[in-house]
Scaffold this motif. Sequence first.
Motif, PDB file in Angstrom:
ATOM      1  N   ILE A 112       1.009  -1.154   0.018  1.00 51.06           N
ATOM      2  CA  ILE A 112      -0.016   0.020   0.049  1.00 51.06           C
ATOM      3  C   ILE A 112       0.933   1.205   0.093  1.00 51.06           C
ATOM      4  O   ILE A 112       0.581   2.317  -0.719  1.00 51.06           O
ATOM      5  CB  ILE A 112      -0.886   0.083   1.140  1.00 51.06           C
ATOM      6  CG1 ILE A 112      -1.909  -1.009   1.125  1.00 51.06           C
ATOM      7  CG2 ILE A 112      -1.619   1.369   1.594  1.00 51.06           C
ATOM      8  CD1 ILE A 112      -2.686  -1.154   2.335  1.00 51.06           C
ATOM      9  N   LEU A 113       1.898   1.241   0.853  1.00 51.01           N
ATOM     10  CA  LEU A 113       2.595   2.498   0.957  1.00 51.01           C
ATOM     11  C   LEU A 113       3.418   2.560  -0.225  1.00 51.01           C
ATOM     12  O   LEU A 113       3.801   3.937  -0.779  1.00 51.01           O
ATOM     13  CB  LEU A 113       3.855   2.315   2.101  1.00 51.01           C
ATOM     14  CG  LEU A 113       3.255   2.292   3.375  1.00 51.01           C
ATOM     15  CD1 LEU A 113       4.118   2.251   4.508  1.00 51.01           C
ATOM     16  CD2 LEU A 113       2.682   3.871   3.700  1.00 51.01           C
ATOM     17  N   THR A 114       3.946   1.347  -0.800  1.00 48.82           N
ATOM     18  CA  THR A 114       4.477   1.755  -2.236  1.00 48.82           C
ATOM     19  C   THR A 114       3.839   2.256  -3.453  1.00 48.82           C
ATOM     20  O   THR A 114       4.439   3.258  -3.861  1.00 48.82           O
ATOM     21  CB  THR A 114       5.241   0.056  -2.824  1.00 48.82           C
ATOM     22  OG1 THR A 114       6.181  -0.474  -1.640  1.00 48.82           O
ATOM     23  CG2 THR A 114       5.726   0.295  -4.144  1.00 48.82           C
ATOM     24  N   LEU A 116       1.331   4.453  -2.839  1.00 45.16           N
ATOM     25  CA  LEU A 116       0.986   5.710  -2.321  1.00 45.16           C
ATOM     26  C   LEU A 116       2.342   6.649  -2.489  1.00 45.16           C
ATOM     27  O   LEU A 116       2.088   7.616  -3.150  1.00 45.16           O
ATOM     28  CB  LEU A 116       0.640   5.787  -0.848  1.00 45.16           C
ATOM     29  CG  LEU A 116       0.238   7.105  -0.352  1.00 45.16           C
ATOM     30  CD1 LEU A 116      -0.792   7.787  -1.062  1.00 45.16           C
ATOM     31  CD2 LEU A 116       0.037   6.820   1.206  1.00 45.16           C
ATOM     32  N   LEU A 117       3.550   5.937  -2.357  1.00 41.66           N
ATOM     33  CA  LEU A 117       4.679   6.906  -2.569  1.00 41.66           C
ATOM     34  C   LEU A 117       5.388   7.074  -3.940  1.00 41.66           C
ATOM     35  O   LEU A 117       5.328   8.166  -4.206  1.00 41.66           O
ATOM     36  CB  LEU A 117       5.969   6.131  -1.707  1.00 41.66           C
ATOM     37  CG  LEU A 117       5.732   6.060  -0.287  1.00 41.66           C
ATOM     38  CD1 LEU A 117       6.978   5.248   0.431  1.00 41.66           C
ATOM     39  CD2 LEU A 117       5.928   7.528   0.288  1.00 41.66           C
ATOM     40  N   ASN A 118       4.690   6.227  -4.709  1.00 43.21           N
ATOM     41  CA  ASN A 118       4.872   6.277  -6.125  1.00 43.21           C
ATOM     42  C   ASN A 118       3.993   7.339  -6.572  1.00 43.21           C
ATOM     43  O   ASN A 118       4.660   7.999  -7.592  1.00 43.21           O
ATOM     44  CB  ASN A 118       4.655   4.821  -6.925  1.00 43.21           C
ATOM     45  CG  ASN A 118       5.816   3.825  -6.897  1.00 43.21           C
ATOM     46  OD1 ASN A 118       6.857   4.096  -6.175  1.00 43.21           O
ATOM     47  ND2 ASN A 118       5.556   2.516  -6.970  1.00 43.21           N
ATOM     48  N   GLU A 119       2.731   7.281  -6.301  1.00 40.65           N
ATOM     49  CA  GLU A 119       2.102   8.415  -6.969  1.00 40.65           C
ATOM     50  C   GLU A 119       2.546   9.635  -6.300  1.00 40.65           C
ATOM     51  O   GLU A 119       2.302  10.846  -7.168  1.00 40.65           O
ATOM     52  CB  GLU A 119       0.581   7.992  -6.433  1.00 40.65           C
ATOM     53  CG  GLU A 119      -0.130   6.700  -7.035  1.00 40.65           C
ATOM     54  CD  GLU A 119      -1.575   6.561  -6.556  1.00 40.65           C
ATOM     55  OE1 GLU A 119      -2.207   7.402  -6.243  1.00 40.65           O
ATOM     56  OE2 GLU A 119      -2.033   5.602  -6.735  1.00 40.65           O
ATOM     57  N   ILE A 120       2.817   9.825  -5.052  1.00 41.44           N
ATOM     58  CA  ILE A 120       3.112  10.995  -4.583  1.00 41.44           C
ATOM     59  C   ILE A 120       4.521  11.504  -5.264  1.00 41.44           C
ATOM     60  O   ILE A 120       4.613  12.693  -5.588  1.00 41.44           O
ATOM     61  CB  ILE A 120       3.376  11.124  -2.898  1.00 41.44           C
ATOM     62  CG1 ILE A 120       2.222  10.739  -2.368  1.00 41.44           C
ATOM     63  CG2 ILE A 120       4.307  12.400  -2.517  1.00 41.44           C
ATOM     64  CD1 ILE A 120       2.603  10.393  -0.813  1.00 41.44           C
ATOM     65  N   SER A 121       5.354  10.819  -5.784  1.00 43.25           N
ATOM     66  CA  SER A 121       6.582  10.878  -6.444  1.00 43.25           C
ATOM     67  C   SER A 121       6.351  11.451  -7.680  1.00 43.25           C
ATOM     68  O   SER A 121       7.152  12.024  -8.255  1.00 43.25           O
ATOM     69  CB  SER A 121       7.477   9.858  -6.580  1.00 43.25           C
ATOM     70  OG  SER A 121       6.670   8.812  -7.810  1.00 43.25           O
ATOM     71  N   PHE A 148       9.497   2.341   6.957  1.00 38.91           N
ATOM     72  CA  PHE A 148       9.412   2.048   5.452  1.00 38.91           C
ATOM     73  C   PHE A 148       9.172   3.250   4.698  1.00 38.91           C
ATOM     74  O   PHE A 148       9.876   3.551   3.637  1.00 38.91           O
ATOM     75  CB  PHE A 148       8.486   0.875   5.080  1.00 38.91           C
ATOM     76  CG  PHE A 148       8.510   0.632   3.637  1.00 38.91           C
ATOM     77  CD1 PHE A 148       7.533   1.340   2.882  1.00 38.91           C
ATOM     78  CD2 PHE A 148       9.170  -0.388   2.974  1.00 38.91           C
ATOM     79  CE1 PHE A 148       7.365   0.920   1.528  1.00 38.91           C
ATOM     80  CE2 PHE A 148       9.100  -0.696   1.608  1.00 38.91           C
ATOM     81  CZ  PHE A 148       8.350   0.053   0.884  1.00 38.91           C
ATOM     82  N   LEU A 149       8.443   3.890   5.192  1.00 41.62           N
ATOM     83  CA  LEU A 149       7.691   5.291   4.436  1.00 41.62           C
ATOM     84  C   LEU A 149       9.038   6.333   4.594  1.00 41.62           C
ATOM     85  O   LEU A 149       9.335   6.899   3.560  1.00 41.62           O
ATOM     86  CB  LEU A 149       6.626   5.838   5.102  1.00 41.62           C
ATOM     87  CG  LEU A 149       6.095   7.171   4.577  1.00 41.62           C
ATOM     88  CD1 LEU A 149       4.641   7.320   4.939  1.00 41.62           C
ATOM     89  CD2 LEU A 149       6.666   8.282   5.246  1.00 41.62           C
ATOM     90  N   LEU A 150       9.513   6.334   5.858  1.00 40.56           N
ATOM     91  CA  LEU A 150      10.928   7.193   5.779  1.00 40.56           C
ATOM     92  C   LEU A 150      11.962   6.920   5.060  1.00 40.56           C
ATOM     93  O   LEU A 150      12.603   7.727   4.113  1.00 40.56           O
ATOM     94  CB  LEU A 150      11.316   7.476   7.151  1.00 40.56           C
ATOM     95  CG  LEU A 150      10.653   8.485   8.228  1.00 40.56           C
ATOM     96  CD1 LEU A 150      10.919   8.259   9.322  1.00 40.56           C
ATOM     97  CD2 LEU A 150      10.818   9.725   7.592  1.00 40.56           C
ATOM     98  N   GLU A 151      12.293   5.583   4.758  1.00 44.07           N
ATOM     99  CA  GLU A 151      13.287   5.335   4.003  1.00 44.07           C
ATOM    100  C   GLU A 151      13.133   5.408   2.286  1.00 44.07           C
ATOM    101  O   GLU A 151      13.954   5.362   1.706  1.00 44.07           O
ATOM    102  CB  GLU A 151      13.632   3.740   4.311  1.00 44.07           C
ATOM    103  CG  GLU A 151      14.297   3.338   5.508  1.00 44.07           C
ATOM    104  CD  GLU A 151      14.289   1.928   5.853  1.00 44.07           C
ATOM    105  OE1 GLU A 151      13.657   1.070   5.237  1.00 44.07           O
ATOM    106  OE2 GLU A 151      15.303   1.545   6.734  1.00 44.07           O
ATOM    107  N   HIS A 152      11.714   5.416   2.063  1.00 40.98           N
ATOM    108  CA  HIS A 152      11.463   5.692   0.734  1.00 40.98           C
ATOM    109  C   HIS A 152      11.003   6.794   0.352  1.00 40.98           C
ATOM    110  O   HIS A 152      10.145   7.159  -0.783  1.00 40.98           O
ATOM    111  CB  HIS A 152      10.615   4.274   0.157  1.00 40.98           C
ATOM    112  CG  HIS A 152      11.408   3.056   0.300  1.00 40.98           C
ATOM    113  ND1 HIS A 152      11.060   2.255   1.510  1.00 40.98           N
ATOM    114  CD2 HIS A 152      12.259   2.281  -0.227  1.00 40.98           C
ATOM    115  CE1 HIS A 152      12.128   1.241   1.383  1.00 40.98           C
ATOM    116  NE2 HIS A 152      12.596   1.159   0.352  1.00 40.98           N
TER     117      HIS A 152
END
Length: 905
Positions: A112-114, A116-121, A148-152
């Motif tokens: 889920i975080l992956t 979300l982070l990909n979309e935010i990027s 995990f969120l902080l690392e990526h």
Amino acid sequence: MNIPVLASKLYIPVPRTKVVFRPRLIERLNEGLERKLTLVSASAGFGKTTLVGQWAVDCDRAVAWLSLDERDNDSTRFFLHLIAAVQSIAESVGNSVFTAFESSQSPQIESILTVLLNEISTFQFKIVLVLDDYHLIDSEQIDDALLFLLEHLPPQMHLVIATRENPQLPLGKLRARGHLTELRDSDLRFTSKEAAAFLHQATGLDLTADEMAALESRTEGWIAGLQLAALSMQGREDIPGFVRAFSGDNRYIVDYLAEEVLQRQPEPIRRFLLQTSILDRLHGPLCEAVTGQAEGNVRLSDLEKGNFFIVPLDDRRQWYRYHHLFADVLYAHLKADQPDQIASLHRRASIWYERNGSADDAIRHALAAKDFTRAADLIELACPTMAKLRQEATMLRWLKALPDELVRRRPVLSVVYAGALLTLGKPEGVEERIRDAESGLEPTADLNERPDVHSSSAEKVFVDEAEYRRLPGTIAMYRSALALMTGNLIDAMKYARLVLSLMPKDAYLKRGAASALLGLTSWTSGSLDEAYRLFADGMADVQQGGYISDAIGGTNALADIRIVQGRLRQAMSLYERGLQLSIEHGDPVMRGTADMYVGMGEIHRERNDLETAMQLLLKSEEQGEHTGFPQYRYRWHVAMARVCEAQGDLQSALDLLDDAERFYVGDLFPNVRPVEAMKTKVLIAQGKLREALEWARAHGLTARDELSYLREFEHITLARLLLARFRSNREYSFLHEAMGLLERLRQAAEEGERTGSAIEIMIVTALAHQMKGDTPAALGPLERALTLAEPEGYFRIFVDEGQPMEVLLGAASKQGLNPKEFVRRLLAAFSRTKPAANHSLREPLSERERDVLRLLRTELSGPDIARELIVSLNTLRTHTKNIYDKLGVNNRRAAVRRSEELDLL
């Protein structure tokens, strides 16, 4: 699925009109935007939320705010609200991940975080995510996810955490890398100037410098203490005397000031404050129900205007909360003044929340009231919906809060308890809970005759009549699953059949699950045709019931069975049908579709179409892990490892299998190809026989073992190890053991109609004869393997054997062995796959690509590399793809290894 999101948790707290502007701290927060994390960690009452809220309102970045509470320790609730917070500033973000919560399996948080982070990027603007009151989170899973969120973290995003205690993060490491800005108690304390400004605004009094210094000193700049002092001074004539009268430690002053504030209020207001202290959120009608006083909204508005430590939670001023410390003080006084009223107040809150559709809050207050009978009733009625929302962890927490004896007397709750434990992978205690549920069926043989609910004479109690009537089938379902999980196949089949006899024809999900359990039992025992039929019947029922994602996921099992049977074409059709099913239902990225792409990639790899295999695996990865089932990451890494093996990159294959081993999730599917055996096969190909031998000894494998389908692949791998030992030292006992084992394996595979296994066994047998120097004897099993393999599109199973197979196929070609065209194509593939000598690249790397390649050799993550090069994550991905294409590799490790071989850097 309708998962409620509490909108009031997403509002940035509105600063009060009378607030001290703190430019030195605002500047610190602004400077922190250049780092990953700002941590505002201080004791209660130091103005953390006020400061961050004041800064957020004027921040030049879009701010997503999430106010946390104890219920957010449920990971599903936490991440749904986190996504909703981000959607408050970017509406389209995160829509795809909500499908992860619609599956029957718990979603993978990193997936889920992956996404979300990909979309935010991809954002063209920068954002801030604020997590307020993080000290209320004590979930290790959420702490791990935050790390995990902080690392990526993409460069477009900054994280702010406001908390009373340090979060479980590697703060030292973050400090050392310059990723952390910190504001602590010492930073947040009011200076003398700030304290004076605050007291003047709050009281309108012109205090002398000595009086302000005394209050500032005795409260140690503690903002809440100063606010209490300001309230207490209102209406007093002898201000100097008031200030002089206070001495002692900070806690004494807090208690005294709180006492003064409460004592100076009219009795109705004082009673309102104390009685509403049991609530974590304040709403006019709710407060009216709890206190019995009218005009709850007016009362809350007056409290806000009077600075009574009340914080609005939404723009419309419908919901509030007390300052946490003030609430603590109020509740302490309530316990001292009205201890006999606390249970009644919680009960009133529970009734209001029940009537207003909030089961979670209703249950929480019923438990706080120790009204366990009411809580049990509410839990029983809420559990069907909670199960659909995949919130088994919350259900288990509720059930553990009830007296155990009460749960045991309620058969529906007992079976819910058993199901929650099984779903969360905790089989211990399941048997006991199932027995408790079963005992609830004993007094009444006919379920149409229900006992008197809540009667003192009734031994067993229930309130959900529909669930009670389904109890026999539900119990049988969990008994079957538990038996299969523990290897008791006889009981697994018995109870699954019982489910089918108990459930009506339209109970599609449970009947489908029962058929699937029968199929899994047959699969485990090696009866593959029967397993396929039963599992397919089960999935048809599941699909008819509208559980499309589960039906797609079931394709994995059906295709795996067909692959073992050597029917690759049917397996491919199954995967394609699974994808088509998702499209027909309007969701091409439905959960389970990622697994379809992995399966299709595996078959394309076997057909020697490595390029298409790679495209399918990358497509599944791009689609996101949330569109796969729990075993997705494991299956993806195994499939990618086999592609690397086909490309001759054995070390990358081994590395990927190491990762796969970490991602393996035990389930009810038989693990017929253990990842340790797959790793051992690669080790043998690398000549690492010592490590391979350690594996065989650790698992107690010998050539004389009694054979079983579950260990078939392990024994084939053992035969390879014995042949490798013979090749190493020419000890003929190893050869004889291997050939005897292979003959027994062939017979068992053919009897079980496991053609896929039989082909591999015959290939290894042919290589054994060749190793012995008997090429004519080798050609017999080889011809049989070729004949079985060619119609189904097998290819890599021969080519991956390397140079010995090339020699043997050359001999087969000279002998005119059938199928001749297939032999010719195999030999042609060997000539194409010979490793080329190290030479310069056809297309050289650009300077920017060389920069990226240098950083790929470090331990930096993708986002870190992008920040180092000052490029977007998408640009970095483009450079990385170009590098992989030019080097002829498919992953980071292989790229580094290839660059070293070519001395590119």
